[in-house]
Design a protein around this motif. Sequence first.
Motif, PDB file in Angstrom:
ATOM      1  N   ALA A   1      35.396  39.742  54.807  1.00 59.96           N
ATOM      2  CA  ALA A   1      35.165  40.446  53.814  1.00 59.96           C
ATOM      3  C   ALA A   1      35.682  39.831  52.415  1.00 59.96           C
ATOM      4  O   ALA A   1      35.149  39.213  51.384  1.00 59.96           O
ATOM      5  CB  ALA A   1      35.037  41.847  53.388  1.00 59.96           C
ATOM      6  N   ASP A   2      37.101  39.481  52.707  1.00 61.01           N
ATOM      7  CA  ASP A   2      38.025  38.899  51.715  1.00 61.01           C
ATOM      8  C   ASP A   2      37.832  37.470  51.585  1.00 61.01           C
ATOM      9  O   ASP A   2      37.790  37.044  50.193  1.00 61.01           O
ATOM     10  CB  ASP A   2      39.337  39.218  52.111  1.00 61.01           C
ATOM     11  N   MET A   3      37.457  36.893  52.485  1.00 59.51           N
ATOM     12  CA  MET A   3      37.064  35.385  52.281  1.00 59.51           C
ATOM     13  C   MET A   3      35.928  35.137  51.374  1.00 59.51           C
ATOM     14  O   MET A   3      35.641  34.230  50.587  1.00 59.51           O
ATOM     15  CB  MET A   3      37.071  34.886  53.743  1.00 59.51           C
ATOM     16  N   LEU A   4      34.813  36.067  51.558  1.00 57.40           N
ATOM     17  CA  LEU A   4      33.734  35.846  50.905  1.00 57.40           C
ATOM     18  C   LEU A   4      33.874  36.225  49.447  1.00 57.40           C
ATOM     19  O   LEU A   4      33.345  35.394  48.447  1.00 57.40           O
ATOM     20  CB  LEU A   4      32.622  36.505  51.501  1.00 57.40           C
ATOM     21  N   ALA A   5      34.727  37.181  49.316  1.00 58.27           N
ATOM     22  CA  ALA A   5      34.981  37.831  47.982  1.00 58.27           C
ATOM     23  C   ALA A   5      35.647  36.687  47.113  1.00 58.27           C
ATOM     24  O   ALA A   5      35.575  36.491  45.754  1.00 58.27           O
ATOM     25  CB  ALA A   5      35.490  39.115  47.862  1.00 58.27           C
ATOM     26  N   MET A   6      36.863  36.195  47.867  1.00 63.90           N
ATOM     27  CA  MET A   6      37.351  34.970  47.081  1.00 63.90           C
ATOM     28  C   MET A   6      36.417  33.823  47.053  1.00 63.90           C
ATOM     29  O   MET A   6      36.738  33.082  46.210  1.00 63.90           O
ATOM     30  CB  MET A   6      38.640  34.510  48.072  1.00 63.90           C
ATOM     31  N   LEU A   7      35.491  33.475  47.721  1.00 67.23           N
ATOM     32  CA  LEU A   7      34.715  32.511  47.404  1.00 67.23           C
ATOM     33  C   LEU A   7      33.693  32.649  46.310  1.00 67.23           C
ATOM     34  O   LEU A   7      33.561  31.778  45.290  1.00 67.23           O
ATOM     35  CB  LEU A   7      33.713  32.200  48.618  1.00 67.23           C
ATOM     36  N   THR A   8      33.020  33.798  46.213  1.00 67.35           N
ATOM     37  CA  THR A   8      32.166  34.084  45.011  1.00 67.35           C
ATOM     38  C   THR A   8      32.481  35.063  43.915  1.00 67.35           C
ATOM     39  O   THR A   8      31.831  34.925  42.880  1.00 67.35           O
ATOM     40  CB  THR A   8      30.753  34.878  45.789  1.00 67.35           C
ATOM     41  N   GLY A   9      33.595  35.701  44.212  1.00 65.62           N
ATOM     42  CA  GLY A   9      33.968  36.788  43.115  1.00 65.62           C
ATOM     43  C   GLY A   9      33.240  38.014  42.863  1.00 65.62           C
ATOM     44  O   GLY A   9      33.334  38.705  42.199  1.00 65.62           O
ATOM     45  N   ASP A  10      32.209  38.078  44.086  1.00 67.77           N
ATOM     46  CA  ASP A  10      31.582  39.310  44.097  1.00 67.77           C
ATOM     47  C   ASP A  10      31.998  39.840  45.406  1.00 67.77           C
ATOM     48  O   ASP A  10      32.225  39.386  46.408  1.00 67.77           O
ATOM     49  CB  ASP A  10      29.970  38.829  44.100  1.00 67.77           C
ATOM     50  N   LEU A  11      31.486  41.176  45.336  1.00 73.55           N
ATOM     51  CA  LEU A  11      31.797  42.105  46.684  1.00 73.55           C
ATOM     52  C   LEU A  11      30.802  41.754  47.490  1.00 73.55           C
ATOM     53  O   LEU A  11      29.563  41.867  47.235  1.00 73.55           O
ATOM     54  CB  LEU A  11      31.954  43.771  46.455  1.00 73.55           C
ATOM     55  N   PRO A  12      30.688  41.326  48.542  1.00 78.95           N
ATOM     56  CA  PRO A  12      29.549  40.887  49.704  1.00 78.95           C
ATOM     57  C   PRO A  12      28.966  42.048  50.089  1.00 78.95           C
ATOM     58  O   PRO A  12      29.631  43.073  50.241  1.00 78.95           O
ATOM     59  CB  PRO A  12      30.370  39.866  50.756  1.00 78.95           C
ATOM     60  N   GLY A  13      27.813  41.937  50.711  1.00 79.71           N
ATOM     61  CA  GLY A  13      27.306  42.889  51.199  1.00 79.71           C
ATOM     62  C   GLY A  13      27.399  42.852  52.695  1.00 79.71           C
ATOM     63  O   GLY A  13      28.110  42.211  53.198  1.00 79.71           O
TER      64      GLY A  13
END
Length: 357
Positions: free
Chosen positions: A140-152
Amino acid sequence: MSGLDDVIAAETRLSEVDGLNGRLVICGHSLESLVGQKSFEAVLTMLLPDLLSSSEEAVRAELAQARLRAFREVARLDTDLVSLSVTEALRVLMARLPDGEDKLVALLQIAAPAVFVPALIRAKARKKPIPPHIGRSHAADMLAMLTGDLPGDEQIKALDTYLVTVSDHGLNASTFTARVVASTRAGYASAVLAALGALKGPLHGGAPGPVLDMLDAVATPDNATAWLAGEISRGERLMGFGHRIYRVRDPRADELKSALKRLGAAGGMDANRLALAEAVERAALAALRAAKPDRVLETNVEFFTALLLEALGFPRDAFTGVFAAGRVGGWVAHAHEQIATGRLIRPQSVYVGPKAA
């Protein structure tokens, strides 16, 4: 002896690759039983039971703290570093981390690629890197650091599936490299850095990106048969098909294909893109069987890796770095095992040069 085929170089409790039957076993668990049932953090507790904490929750918290420590290096990004490829820049950042054979070094090595890869992607796009969040899982954190959004939930489960699926895979080139370096007692960081160098090669972790180039070139399902036949007639390799070990279908390909379908449109998977990929897969398997009936060339992990990472928003030039974010758990585990149970790896060679005068 070319390629060291069939040479036993280590005894390990970490993973077994059964190429004849298309099975992958990690720490006594089949890949099928792990995916969807165990998180990446849980798999780490199995890979490193005597080094990391025994509970998934504790490892999740410790890994989160290690991500924060890794992020300190992101402040040192400069123009020259950002101008490199993601993989080359990742190697530079990994080389700046402290070395040793203790738990904190191990955690930092495992955490760092998941921090550095998103930061580099954003920096190359002239966006500000996003710091880690200690309350999130690794995926989850890797995705959030990529997009700036909280992933689903769909995206988190998909990336977690990928990290688990690639976490370890026997004595592949990068893992063997890690064990050789660890056998010298150089430290976990040195072992991981060497493994990353091996991973970047196009015959190893550098392969998934060209799968998307192939799909782009085919463009529509109706073009698949003719385009692939042309590639085979010219002697070109079809990316995403064939494996050095598996004599049947790569089990990781099936797990990632299932993850893609679960991801669906809500998670970013374009239905037309998936339909194209499935058409290309069917056409490629048929063409390869017809052109090379004496060889087993089935779908491998690279094919659906490319589609999954694309759907999650990773650019194709970063795929090797994302691969490293999952495989680093196995690298550290093999380095740890080599240090604990092995000795200096020093094989012999057969001299075939000119005789001395």
